[in-house]
Design a protein around this motif. Structure first.
Motif, short mmCIF file in Angstrom:
data_model
loop_
_atom_site.label_atom_id
_atom_site.label_comp_id
_atom_site.label_asym_id
_atom_site.label_seq_id
_atom_site.Cartn_x
_atom_site.Cartn_y
_atom_site.Cartn_z
N LEU A 65 0.96 -1.32 -0.02
CA LEU A 65 0.08 -0.01 -0.13
C LEU A 65 0.88 1.21 -0.19
CD1 LEU A 65 -2.71 -1.08 2.77
CD2 LEU A 65 -2.81 -1.35 0.11
N ASP A 100 -8.01 -1.16 -3.72
CA ASP A 100 -8.40 -2.60 -3.62
C ASP A 100 -8.64 -2.79 -2.12
OD1 ASP A 100 -8.87 -5.17 -5.15
OD2 ASP A 100 -6.96 -5.80 -3.53
N TYR A 101 -7.66 -2.41 -1.16
CA TYR A 101 -7.73 -2.59 0.28
C TYR A 101 -9.18 -1.81 0.81
CZ TYR A 101 -6.95 -2.94 5.19
OH TYR A 101 -6.77 -3.04 6.40
N TRP A 102 -9.37 -0.79 0.42
CA TRP A 102 -10.71 -0.06 0.74
C TRP A 102 -11.71 -0.56 0.38
CZ3 TRP A 102 -13.12 3.90 -2.95
CH2 TRP A 102 -14.01 4.49 -2.11
N GLU A 104 -12.54 -3.76 0.19
CA GLU A 104 -12.68 -4.56 1.09
C GLU A 104 -12.83 -4.60 2.41
OE1 GLU A 104 -9.63 -7.65 -0.02
OE2 GLU A 104 -10.26 -7.68 -2.35
N HIS A 105 -12.75 -3.52 2.92
CA HIS A 105 -12.62 -3.00 4.40
C HIS A 105 -13.73 -2.02 4.77
CE1 HIS A 105 -8.94 -5.51 3.83
NE2 HIS A 105 -9.04 -5.87 5.05
#
Length: 140
Positions: A65, A100-102, A104-105
């Motif tokens: 990230l 991508d992280y955002w 999924e969380h």
């Protein structure tokens, strides 16, 4: 009935939008912390380069990230080291892995960018995770 956003026209935040989030996050950091960051360059790219991925043993371009590159204050780095001709200390934020992280969380994109920025700048200072958590809390 609440007004739902019109997702048909929504677009993913571009590099400039992530840069703006990073600049706003940096501006909210404690003054003393920001003063010690003099000379640290913050860059936003879509992905880390292949050399970085290989060096860090990443399996995918989405594994990273953010990244701090340079000589931290604890190792004698900082603005004074710029006169030696070495590259400035840099913090890299990677847009696509962040998005991508955002996705999924359950946290805001602004919070995520702030978290990664503080974590990477923390490497510049040689801070502990507890120190970074306190600074991030102060940044809101």
């Amino acid at each position: 009935m609440t007004d739902a956003p019109d997702w048909r026209t929504a677009r993913a935040p571009d590099l400039a939008a992530i840069e703006a989030l990073a600049e706003a996050a940096f501006a909210r950091l404690p003054d003393a912390f920001r003063r010690l960051c003099q000379g640290v360059v913050i860059r936003v790219e879509d992905f880390p380069d292949e050399e970085t991925l290989d060096e860090l043993g990443c399996e995918s371009e989405f594994d990273l990230l953010g990244l701090f590159r340079g000589i931290g204050l604890a190792q004698g780095g900082g603005a004074a080291s710029l006169v030696t001709g070495q590259f400035p200390n840099m913090v890299w934020l990677y847009r696509r892995p962040l998005l991508d992280y955002w996705a999924e969380h359950d946290e805001t994109l602004g919070h995520l960018v702030t978290h990664v920025l503080v974590h990477e700048i923390g490497h510049h200072f040689g801070l502990s995770d507890a120190d970074m958590a306190r600074i991030e809390a102060e940044a809101g």
